[in-house]
Design an enzyme around this catalytic site. Structure first.
Site, PDB file in Angstrom:
ATOM      1  N   TRP A 133       0.747  -1.138   0.048  1.00  0.00           N
ATOM      2  CA  TRP A 133       0.207   0.088  -0.079  1.00  0.00           C
ATOM      3  C   TRP A 133       0.935   1.181   0.189  1.00  0.00           C
ATOM      4  CZ3 TRP A 133      -2.154   2.983   4.427  1.00  0.00           C
ATOM      5  CH2 TRP A 133      -3.221   4.137   4.134  1.00  0.00           C
ATOM      6  N   ASP A 215      -0.343  -4.448  10.025  1.00  0.00           N
ATOM      7  CA  ASP A 215      -1.323  -3.757   9.360  1.00  0.00           C
ATOM      8  C   ASP A 215      -2.530  -4.463   9.004  1.00  0.00           C
ATOM      9  OD1 ASP A 215      -2.895  -1.786   8.145  1.00  0.00           O
ATOM     10  OD2 ASP A 215      -1.639  -1.457   6.531  1.00  0.00           O
ATOM     11  N   LYS A 251     -13.247  -0.922   6.186  1.00  0.00           N
ATOM     12  CA  LYS A 251     -13.596  -1.878   5.126  1.00  0.00           C
ATOM     13  C   LYS A 251     -14.738  -2.762   6.018  1.00  0.00           C
ATOM     14  CE  LYS A 251     -10.551  -0.134   3.066  1.00  0.00           C
ATOM     15  NZ  LYS A 251      -9.843   0.248   2.247  1.00  0.00           N
TER      16      LYS A 251
END
Ligand code: PMP
Length: 402
Positions: A133, A215, A251
């Site tokens: 990312w 993460d 999410k």
């Protein structure tokens, strides 16, 4: 003359730029596979029913007010988030050596965690997977890290993890390097290590005295199962590592713009907790003082209520299953069309993203000729695929690859 005259224009952020190009495109068949956000089969954003229900209850509750939260956020939220990550019965929680801090979504957790490691533990080198990312880099530099390195991750030829490259790179990392690890549903490749591979990664991190920074942006969203998606983090904690983990509720709760996140910190002994918490408090106090309430209150209400918790788990299964069915649908169509190349990776990859293996030229062709928008790397957001556009998309990919 303006004091601002010498400010240089920064580079655009690709994902937002491509998304905007798609939004501005009037073509009726356009397909938006850019931003990582869930869409229903009608291509619409989804407010989870359990979130709506909780918001209605909150709106009707006259005892709630808009007083400041504590600097480290709602305790009921952060402890529920930590339990969700480690599992409610994890000894690290019972022993009082694992705790959470409410943050500004996953990005905020990364920043607070990185800043703590940089300021307090004086760590200066961080590693991210290649690719990763892209925001990890900016967040860690802004938090005070000065040395950036990458470990190999993607094996383009085989469309899988370059595991020997990964291990080799970690073995060469200097002591106290911070290793950013995606807990599940690796962004952008969608490829996660197997359990056996995670154990090997843990071996090297231990042997080389590196620091694991997880993460976790997709717990529950990836497989539909909260425990499965937390396996790697729990494996490390059970092996006795001290670590931190950034958690996002963007999410899995569909709360993107509410900025709900948690930083879980796991220490060897609870005697160090008050000091660590006091230093995290000063970091947050000097950065944004305290977090917002709305999203944290929703998540904490749901996680702490068995009935709502079940309703939420149903929602994450719905999202995960829709993505899985789009993955197999797309693969089947490409195989039926006889599209050159192998497409098995579409279904072996997990989570929101698929690294298709499409080249930058093919991506350009998809955008220009078919109004199918995706990142230059070939990353697609599977949530942008629906039963209405899947045939069109498969055909567009097929004709582009041919
Ligand atoms: N980490 C990864 C790997 C992500 O994909 C994302 C979301 N795109 C985040 C962190 C952070 O997201 P947010 O700040 O919206 O929680």
């Amino acid at each position: 003359a303006s004091r601002f005259a010498d400010v240089k224009l920064g580079p655009p952020i690709e994902v937002f730029a491509v998304n905007k190009a798609c939004v501005d495109d009037p073509h009726p068949d356009k397909v938006n596979l850019t931003i990582g956000a869930y869409r229903t089969d009608e291509g619409k954003p989804w407010v989870l029913p359990v979130v709506r229900k909780t918001e209605r209850q909150m709106a009707a509750d006259e005892t709630l007010n808009h007083e400041y939260l504590p600097v480290l956020g709602l305790e009921a939220f952060s402890s529920a988030a930590t339990s969700m990550l480690l599992g409610p019965d994890h000894p690290a929680i019972a022993e009082g050596r694992a705790f959470g801090v409410q943050t500004l979504s996953g990005t905020g957790a990364l920043r607070v965690g990185a800043e703590f490691l940089s300021r307090q533990l004086k760590y200066s080198t961080f590693y991210m997977s290649n690719p990763s990312w892209e925001n990890h880099r900016l967040v860690f530099f802004n938090a005070g890290f000065t040395e950036f390195r990458e470990y190999r991750y993607w094996d383009a030829a085989n469309r899988t993890i370059d595991f020997s490259g990964l291990i080799e790179d970690l073995k060469a990392a200097p002591e106290n390097s911070v290793i950013i690890l995606h807990a599940c549903a690796h962004n952008p490749t969608g490829c996660d290590p197997t359990h056996e591979q995670w154990e090997k990664i843990a071996d090297v991190i231990k042997e080389k005295k590196l620091f694991p920074f997880f993460d976790s942006a997709y717990q529950g969203f990836a497989s539909g199962d909260l425990d499965k998606d937390a396996w790697a983090v729990r494996c490390f904690v059970s092996r006795g590592f001290e670590l931190v983990c950034a958690q996002s509720f963007a999410k899995n709760f569909g709360l993107y713009n509410e900025r709900v996140g948690n930083l879980t910190m796991v220490l060897k002994d609870k005697q160090f907790v008050p000091q660590v918490k006091s230093q995290v408090t000063l970091i947050v106090r000097g950065m944004y003082s305290n977090p917002p309430n709305h999203g944290g209150r929703i998540v904490s209400t749901v996680l702490n209520n068995p009935q709502l918790f079940e309703e939420w788990k149903e929602c994450i299964r719905t999202m995960a299953n829709r993505i899985l069915s789009m993955r197999s649908g797309l693969k089947q169509r490409l195989q039926a069309l006889g599209t050159p190349g192998t497409w098995d990776h579409i279904t072996t990859q997990i989570g929101m993203f698929s690294y298709t293996g499409l080249t930058p030229r093919q991506v350009e062709h998809l955008v220009n000729h078919y109004h199918v928008y995706l990142l230059k790397s070939g990353r697609i957001n599977m949530c942008g695929v629906t039963s209405h556009n899947i045939d069109y998309l498969a055909k567009a990919i097929h004709e582009t690859v041919l």
